[in-house]
Design an enzyme around this catalytic site. Structure first.
Site, short mmCIF file in Angstrom:
data_model
loop_
_atom_site.label_atom_id
_atom_site.label_comp_id
_atom_site.label_asym_id
_atom_site.label_seq_id
_atom_site.Cartn_x
_atom_site.Cartn_y
_atom_site.Cartn_z
N SER A 30 1.22 -1.34 0.28
CA SER A 30 -0.15 -0.11 -0.26
C SER A 30 0.46 0.87 0.44
O SER A 30 0.13 2.07 0.65
CB SER A 30 -0.95 0.06 1.14
OG SER A 30 0.23 -0.10 2.25
N ASN A 117 -1.31 -1.60 13.69
CA ASN A 117 -2.87 -1.12 13.99
C ASN A 117 -3.09 -0.08 14.61
O ASN A 117 -3.87 0.50 13.79
CB ASN A 117 -3.23 -2.34 14.34
CG ASN A 117 -3.44 -3.14 13.87
OD1 ASN A 117 -2.73 -3.84 12.41
ND2 ASN A 117 -3.50 -5.18 14.52
N THR A 162 -41.42 25.49 -8.25
CA THR A 162 -41.90 24.26 -7.67
C THR A 162 -41.90 23.68 -8.52
O THR A 162 -42.62 23.75 -9.59
CB THR A 162 -42.96 24.81 -6.42
OG1 THR A 162 -43.96 24.49 -6.93
CG2 THR A 162 -42.52 25.56 -4.87
N HIS A 163 -41.80 21.72 -8.49
CA HIS A 163 -41.84 20.89 -10.13
C HIS A 163 -41.46 22.34 -11.20
O HIS A 163 -41.80 21.49 -12.17
CB HIS A 163 -43.77 21.31 -10.11
CG HIS A 163 -44.43 20.33 -8.64
ND1 HIS A 163 -44.61 19.83 -8.24
CD2 HIS A 163 -45.03 21.29 -8.27
CE1 HIS A 163 -45.18 19.57 -7.06
NE2 HIS A 163 -45.16 20.61 -7.22
N SER A 284 -16.74 23.33 -28.15
CA SER A 284 -17.33 22.05 -28.77
C SER A 284 -15.79 22.54 -29.90
O SER A 284 -15.47 22.97 -30.53
CB SER A 284 -18.75 21.78 -29.57
OG SER A 284 -18.54 21.07 -30.45
N LYS A 290 -20.85 26.71 -29.55
CA LYS A 290 -20.67 26.12 -28.48
C LYS A 290 -19.95 26.58 -27.35
O LYS A 290 -19.04 27.03 -27.47
CB LYS A 290 -20.30 23.84 -28.87
CG LYS A 290 -22.24 23.94 -29.27
CD LYS A 290 -22.94 24.28 -28.63
CE LYS A 290 -23.44 22.88 -27.08
NZ LYS A 290 -23.64 22.14 -27.20
N ASN A 292 -20.10 25.89 -23.08
CA ASN A 292 -20.34 24.78 -22.44
C ASN A 292 -20.21 25.42 -21.07
O ASN A 292 -18.83 25.41 -20.19
CB ASN A 292 -19.99 23.48 -22.41
CG ASN A 292 -20.76 23.38 -23.58
OD1 ASN A 292 -21.88 24.07 -24.94
ND2 ASN A 292 -20.15 22.34 -24.78
N GLU A 297 -20.93 21.35 -14.62
CA GLU A 297 -21.21 19.61 -15.48
C GLU A 297 -20.41 18.63 -13.85
O GLU A 297 -20.67 17.69 -14.13
CB GLU A 297 -21.33 19.50 -16.96
CG GLU A 297 -21.96 20.44 -17.16
CD GLU A 297 -21.72 19.74 -18.90
OE1 GLU A 297 -22.20 19.04 -19.42
OE2 GLU A 297 -21.73 20.90 -19.21
N TYR A 324 -8.76 -5.77 14.42
CA TYR A 324 -8.43 -5.28 13.43
C TYR A 324 -8.29 -6.15 12.14
O TYR A 324 -7.78 -7.14 12.38
CB TYR A 324 -6.70 -4.67 13.14
CG TYR A 324 -5.62 -4.35 12.00
CD1 TYR A 324 -6.33 -2.94 11.37
CD2 TYR A 324 -5.36 -4.85 11.32
CE1 TYR A 324 -6.07 -2.69 9.78
CE2 TYR A 324 -4.74 -5.36 9.85
CZ TYR A 324 -5.11 -3.62 9.45
OH TYR A 324 -4.44 -3.48 8.36
N GLN A 329 -7.40 -1.91 5.43
CA GLN A 329 -6.29 -1.31 4.37
C GLN A 329 -6.82 -0.54 3.45
O GLN A 329 -6.36 0.37 2.58
CB GLN A 329 -5.41 -2.16 3.63
CG GLN A 329 -4.24 -1.56 2.38
CD GLN A 329 -2.92 -2.70 3.09
OE1 GLN A 329 -2.36 -2.79 3.66
NE2 GLN A 329 -2.32 -3.10 1.37
N LYS A 332 -7.92 3.37 2.71
CA LYS A 332 -7.25 5.10 1.87
C LYS A 332 -7.85 5.90 0.48
O LYS A 332 -8.01 6.10 0.56
CB LYS A 332 -5.85 4.40 2.40
CG LYS A 332 -5.48 4.58 3.60
CD LYS A 332 -3.83 3.65 3.71
CE LYS A 332 -4.21 2.99 5.51
NZ LYS A 332 -4.96 1.83 5.36
N1 ARG Z 1 -0.82 -0.73 5.59
C1 ARG Z 1 -1.61 -1.68 6.59
C2 ARG Z 1 -3.29 -0.63 6.52
O1 ARG Z 1 -3.20 -0.11 6.52
C3 ARG Z 1 -1.22 -0.80 7.79
C4 ARG Z 1 -1.36 -1.93 9.13
C5 ARG Z 1 -1.62 -3.36 9.39
N2 ARG Z 1 -1.60 -4.07 10.44
C6 ARG Z 1 -1.05 -5.13 9.76
N3 ARG Z 1 -1.10 -6.21 10.97
N4 ARG Z 1 -1.13 -5.89 8.71
O2 ARG Z 1 -4.10 -0.88 7.64
#
Ligand code: ARG
Length: 469
Positions: A30, A117, A162-163, A284, A290, A292, A297, A324, A329, A332
């Site tokens: 990660s 964790n 309204t509507h 466009s 055009k 836009n 949007e 945990y 993970q 994120k």
């Molecule tokens: N990269 C992990 C996460 O984002 C960190 C915690 C990992 N903990 C573990 N016991 N593998 O959650």
């Protein structure tokens, strides 16, 4: 032979006989996205090391080496010179390993009395606390831009719908202040979410706490958290704060999307209520005429992904047993993208508003059509003693006549109006004008220009007060 296969590059190498499969290494890593937490990870580690020294787990020398090493690593990351490695999985292990590379033995002691964790849960809360502050400031900036428009257009009459059918005349300023109200609730929701984000999980370790005599108050104080988590199992597993942020962000994006939907409609040739500056529109590639409203949007479009992220976060958590699990993970990328999308959308809309021109003539013409003052006529009759239902009926017949003749209610001669109700007198024409209709709605929450100005002052004072902290 077994010794040879051992992968000493992994912190858990001791327990494992074989190296991680290359595909698994790629799949589980990660660091390419959670490196965004580095600043907060280092902040947390420095606070943790200092605490360990105060309780005698680290010597002062070890503490100083760690703090100095972490600061040097922060500078390396800032300069883009940090050697990120997917083999070290995530931001936490990348930084820890680098620390040991730089300072040797003391680096290996940093992870005492903590786990990734509680570390990642702390990083996420530190990150989100900042992001919430930025989002709240972004909402306030957009509100300020809108308050300017509301003041400028406090007397500008437009049809209220309204509507999506013409209902009653309103002021443009009043319409703009409706968005400000929505945004104020968003700011409030974000502040509320920040309160629950601002709780420190560090010290929960992997799930059960630690056998070291840690001083959680010391770390709490250093990291500026007002409260400590009270249950280690919950602390490492809880992602409510991230879900709440995504929920608040989704509602905010729905508000921005609705505003954009109106801007898009209003810029259409069929409405021509507004024009948006060239700098905020695109053309466009095939149709030369055009222009836009792409920014509006895209904000409307981007609300979809933020709502999607909220769903992802909820589903991510729903099947997880305590405590945990690695699933977490996956919190994120949706959270980061939500933050980026919200901040981006707020910024571009805030920049766009000063370049929105309001077509007052077209708005007035539109308000004159559609018998927008019919309710005012009915209320005029009520003030003369006619029960509201009878007044409604009489005005309905007057509207039918005006429609047949292709004129406005105000264009019907007095004798024709009196045919529907003999209590109608010459003064009726004052309530049939757009200005008369607007000025009459002079109560808290009403559309009268005086009320719009009062709300503008109230909002301006409120936003200024908050900007000063
Ligand atoms: N990269 C992990 C996460 O984002 C960190 C915690 C990992 N903990 C573990 N016991 N593998 O959650």
């Amino acid at each position: 032979l077994i010794e040879k296969q051992k992968d000493v590059s992994k912190p858990w190498g001791g327990r494992f006989a074989a190296a991680t499969d290359a595909e698994v290494e790629r799949f589980t890593a990660s660091e390419h996205f959670d490196r965004r937490l580095a600043r907060f990870d280092i902040q947390g580690s420095i606070a943790h090391a200092r605490m360990l020294a105060t309780v005698g787990v680290l010597s002062e020398g070890e503490r100083d080496a760690i703090v100095e090493g972490l600061r040097a690593i922060a500078a390396e990351i800032e300069a883009g010179e940090f050697p990120w490695s997917p083999a070290l999985e995530d931001v936490h292990m990348n930084i820890e390993r680098r620390l040991t590379e730089r300072i040797g033995e003391p680096g290996k002691k940093l992870h005492t009395a903590r786990s990734r964790n509680d570390q990642v849960a702390t990083d996420m809360r530190l990150f989100l606390r900042d992001a919430i502050d930025a989002a709240r400031a972004g909402v306030a900036a957009l509100e300020s831009a809108l308050v300017e428009v509301a003041e400028r257009e406090a007397d500008t009459v437009m049809p209220g719908f309204t509507h999506l059918q013409t209902a009653q005349p309103v002021t443009f300023g009043h319409h703009v202040l409706a968005w400000v109200e929505m945004l104020e609730r968003d700011r409030d929701r974000l502040a509320d979410c920040r309160r629950r984000t601002d709780v420190m999980p560090l010290g929960s370790a992997a799930l059960a706490g630690t056998s070291f005599a840690i001083d959680r108050e010391h770390t709490r104080e250093a990291l500026g958290f007002p409260a400590l988590s009270r249950n280690s199992l919950d602390a490492v597993s809880d992602r409510d704060f991230a879900i709440e942020f995504c929920a608040a962000a989704s509602i905010l994006m729905v508000h921005l999307s609705r505003m954009c939907e109106e801007l898009i409609l209003w810029m259409s040739e069929r409405f021509r209520f507004i024009d948006i500056d060239d700098a905020f529109c695109t053309g466009s590639s095939i149709m030369p005429q055009k222009k836009n409203p792409d920014v509006a949007e895209l904000v409307r479009g981007k609300s979809a992904r933020v709502i999607g992220h909220l769903t992802a976060m909820l589903v991510l958590m729903k099947g997880q047993p305590l405590a945990y699990n690695r699933d977490n993970q996956e919190d994120k990328e949706p959270l980061f993208d939500t933050v980026d999308t919200v901040l981006d959308s707020l910024r571009v809309l805030t920049a766009m508003w000063p370049g929105v021109r309001v077509n007052r003539k077209v708005l007035r013409e539109a308000a004159r059509g559609g018998f927008a003052t019919a309710t005012d006529l009915a209320e005029y009759l009520v003030r003369r003693g006619v029960p509201f239902r009878d007044a409604h009926e009489a005005v309905g017949r007057a509207v039918a006549l005006a429609q047949e003749r292709g004129v406005d209610l105000a264009d019907l001669p007095l004798e024709d109006l009196r045919a529907f109700c003999s209590l109608i007198e010459p003064g009726v024409y004052e309530v049939l004008t757009l200005e008369g209709s607007l000025a009459a709605r002079d109560h808290v929450g009403g559309t009268a220009p005086t009320r719009v100005r009062a709300e503008v002052s109230r909002m301006r004072a409120l936003l200024e007060r908050e900007a000063q902290g």
